[in-house]
Design a protein around this motif. Structure first.
Motif, PDB file in Angstrom:
ATOM      1  N   HIS A 229       9.837 -25.110  -9.789  1.00 50.44           N
ATOM      2  CA  HIS A 229       8.595 -25.608  -9.201  1.00 50.44           C
ATOM      3  C   HIS A 229       7.743 -24.384  -8.885  1.00 50.44           C
ATOM      4  O   HIS A 229       8.117 -23.558  -8.055  1.00 50.44           O
ATOM      5  CB  HIS A 229       8.942 -26.383  -7.919  1.00 50.44           C
ATOM      6  CG  HIS A 229       7.753 -26.822  -7.119  1.00 50.44           C
ATOM      7  ND1 HIS A 229       7.830 -27.075  -5.769  1.00 50.44           N
ATOM      8  CD2 HIS A 229       6.467 -27.078  -7.468  1.00 50.44           C
ATOM      9  CE1 HIS A 229       6.636 -27.452  -5.327  1.00 50.44           C
ATOM     10  NE2 HIS A 229       5.796 -27.464  -6.336  1.00 50.44           N
ATOM     11  N   ILE A 230       6.616 -24.262  -9.547  1.00 55.91           N
ATOM     12  CA  ILE A 230       5.747 -23.107  -9.325  1.00 55.91           C
ATOM     13  C   ILE A 230       4.496 -23.586  -8.596  1.00 55.91           C
ATOM     14  O   ILE A 230       3.631 -24.232  -9.191  1.00 55.91           O
ATOM     15  CB  ILE A 230       5.397 -22.414 -10.657  1.00 55.91           C
ATOM     16  CG1 ILE A 230       6.699 -21.984 -11.354  1.00 55.91           C
ATOM     17  CG2 ILE A 230       4.468 -21.228 -10.422  1.00 55.91           C
ATOM     18  CD1 ILE A 230       6.493 -21.327 -12.712  1.00 55.91           C
TER      19      ILE A 230
ATOM     20  N   SER B  31       5.858 -15.365 -16.572  1.00 58.26           N
ATOM     21  CA  SER B  31       6.537 -14.509 -17.545  1.00 58.26           C
ATOM     22  C   SER B  31       7.998 -14.256 -17.165  1.00 58.26           C
ATOM     23  O   SER B  31       8.725 -13.585 -17.881  1.00 58.26           O
ATOM     24  CB  SER B  31       5.776 -13.200 -17.722  1.00 58.26           C
ATOM     25  OG  SER B  31       5.765 -12.538 -16.488  1.00 58.26           O
ATOM     26  N   LYS B  32       8.442 -14.814 -16.029  1.00 58.58           N
ATOM     27  CA  LYS B  32       9.864 -14.663 -15.637  1.00 58.58           C
ATOM     28  C   LYS B  32      10.731 -15.560 -16.526  1.00 58.58           C
ATOM     29  O   LYS B  32      10.281 -16.637 -16.952  1.00 58.58           O
ATOM     30  CB  LYS B  32      10.043 -15.032 -14.162  1.00 58.58           C
ATOM     31  CG  LYS B  32       9.320 -14.067 -13.248  1.00 58.58           C
ATOM     32  CD  LYS B  32      10.040 -13.884 -11.929  1.00 58.58           C
ATOM     33  CE  LYS B  32       9.479 -12.686 -11.199  1.00 58.58           C
ATOM     34  NZ  LYS B  32       9.062 -12.983  -9.851  1.00 58.58           N
TER      35      LYS B  32
ATOM     36  N   GLY C 214      10.993 -24.370 -18.970  1.00 60.99           N
ATOM     37  CA  GLY C 214      10.088 -25.402 -18.460  1.00 60.99           C
ATOM     38  C   GLY C 214       9.635 -25.062 -17.053  1.00 60.99           C
ATOM     39  O   GLY C 214      10.154 -24.137 -16.438  1.00 60.99           O
ATOM     40  N   PHE C 215       8.656 -25.825 -16.555  1.00 64.04           N
ATOM     41  CA  PHE C 215       8.184 -25.620 -15.175  1.00 64.04           C
ATOM     42  C   PHE C 215       7.328 -26.799 -14.738  1.00 64.04           C
ATOM     43  O   PHE C 215       6.843 -27.571 -15.561  1.00 64.04           O
ATOM     44  CB  PHE C 215       7.400 -24.307 -15.031  1.00 64.04           C
ATOM     45  CG  PHE C 215       6.268 -24.138 -16.020  1.00 64.04           C
ATOM     46  CD1 PHE C 215       5.109 -24.894 -15.936  1.00 64.04           C
ATOM     47  CD2 PHE C 215       6.378 -23.197 -17.041  1.00 64.04           C
ATOM     48  CE1 PHE C 215       4.081 -24.723 -16.845  1.00 64.04           C
ATOM     49  CE2 PHE C 215       5.346 -23.028 -17.967  1.00 64.04           C
ATOM     50  CZ  PHE C 215       4.196 -23.799 -17.871  1.00 64.04           C
TER      51      PHE C 215
ATOM     52  N   LEU D  58       2.599 -16.788 -24.422  1.00 68.98           N
ATOM     53  CA  LEU D  58       4.024 -17.066 -24.233  1.00 68.98           C
ATOM     54  C   LEU D  58       4.552 -18.074 -25.259  1.00 68.98           C
ATOM     55  O   LEU D  58       5.747 -18.377 -25.295  1.00 68.98           O
ATOM     56  CB  LEU D  58       4.272 -17.619 -22.813  1.00 68.98           C
ATOM     57  CG  LEU D  58       3.996 -16.668 -21.650  1.00 68.98           C
ATOM     58  CD1 LEU D  58       4.007 -17.421 -20.322  1.00 68.98           C
ATOM     59  CD2 LEU D  58       5.044 -15.554 -21.616  1.00 68.98           C
ATOM     60  N   GLY D  59       3.650 -18.635 -26.076  1.00 69.80           N
ATOM     61  CA  GLY D  59       4.062 -19.620 -27.080  1.00 69.80           C
ATOM     62  C   GLY D  59       4.458 -20.961 -26.480  1.00 69.80           C
ATOM     63  O   GLY D  59       5.317 -21.679 -26.979  1.00 69.80           O
ATOM     64  N   ILE D  60       3.815 -21.308 -25.357  1.00 66.31           N
ATOM     65  CA  ILE D  60       4.142 -22.553 -24.647  1.00 66.31           C
ATOM     66  C   ILE D  60       2.956 -23.502 -24.716  1.00 66.31           C
ATOM     67  O   ILE D  60       1.811 -23.065 -24.588  1.00 66.31           O
ATOM     68  CB  ILE D  60       4.436 -22.236 -23.154  1.00 66.31           C
ATOM     69  CG1 ILE D  60       5.769 -21.499 -23.002  1.00 66.31           C
ATOM     70  CG2 ILE D  60       4.412 -23.499 -22.297  1.00 66.31           C
ATOM     71  CD1 ILE D  60       6.020 -20.983 -21.593  1.00 66.31           C
TER      72      ILE D  60
END
Ligand code: AP5
Ligand code: ZN
Length: 216
Positions: A28-29, A73-74, A80-81, A103-105
């Motif tokens: 969870h960010i 970037s961690k 996922g996030f 990041l290719g996401i």
């Protein structure tokens, strides 16, 4: 699963994010949580952020974008996030797109938890949080068994400095002017879904899960 949770102050983003963490086992960010941790630790970032938070204003993009970029970037964010409370301005949204591309996401869904203003004030002013574990309660909607202590860890419950009524009104106005335009932005990307946040916490969660099932 890469999820973006949007919504005005008090809509229930943090409440739903905690459930999504358990369901999908992804981090969870929350920029709000990151700033509050920095304030507690009295870091340089915390000192900078506190004045804006207490005034119900947004922390400047230059500061906020940097900390999110670093967090994304961690290694644990690769699987996922749940991004909660970011982006909040068009500049942040554009910076997020650029970072994700690097990041290719790509995001699986942008979910906006929608709740009318009157109920938001009620939710925010009645919120109590645990000093120790960060759990969230509400004096009426979701009380702890002892009003001063957390049910999970017995930590002390407190009211956030920015949850007083006068600051909440300012936060809602800031959301209206700076964050609402993002609805149009993500609508154009074709990944936007509105969730009715004026339902029980369980029903809101069910609605979120059913949207995520349809996109994954
Ligand atoms: P932040 O911490 O992100 O606050 P917010 O967006 O204002 O959201 P809240 O934490 O108030 O609400 P929530 O939607 O998580 O609701 P919750 O689940 O707790 O940001 C704080 C500050 O940091 C900002 O003002 C800004 O200064 C700064 N900041 C953060 N991100 C930034 C960014 N990207 N750029 C610049 N500055 C930034 O629920 C609320 C209450 O309602 C709880 O008591 C809960 O128990 C109850 N509740 C939840 N769901 C329900 C339900 N379905 N029915 C009944 N009650 C419910
Ligand atoms: Zn606790």
């Amino acid at each position: 699963m890469y999820i973006l949770l949007m919504g005005p102050p008090g809509a229930g983003k943090g409440t739903q994010a905690a459930r999504l963490v358990e369901r999908y086992n992804i981090p969870h960010i929350s920029t709000g949580d990151m700033f509050r941790a920095a304030v507690k630790e009295q870091t340089e970032l915390g000192k900078q952020a506190k004045a804006y938070m207490d005034a119900g204003q947004l922390v400047p993009d230059s500061v906020t974008i940097g900390i999110v970029k670093e967090r994304l970037s961690k290694p644990d964010a690769k699987k996922g996030f749940i991004l909660d409370g970011f982006p909040r301005t068009l500049e942040q949204a554009r910076a997020l797109d650029a970072t994700l591309e690097e990041l290719g996401i790509s995001l699986d869904g942008v979910l906006n938890v929608s709740v009318p203003a009157g109920e938001l004030i009620n939710r925010v002013t009645g919120r109590r949080m645990c000093k120790q574990c960060g759990a969230t309660y509400h004096v009426v909607n979701f009380p702890s068994s002892d009003p001063t202590r957390c049910d999970k860890c017995a930590g002390e419950l407190y009211q956030r400095d920015d949850d007083r009524e006068e600051t909440v009104a300012r936060r809602l106005a800031v959301h209206q002017s700076q964050t609402k335009p993002l609805i149009e932005y993500y609508n154009q990307h074709g990944i936007y879904t509105e969730i009715n946040g004026l339902q029980s916490m369980d029903t809101v969660f069910k609605d979120i899960i059913s949207v995520l099932r349809s996109v994954s």
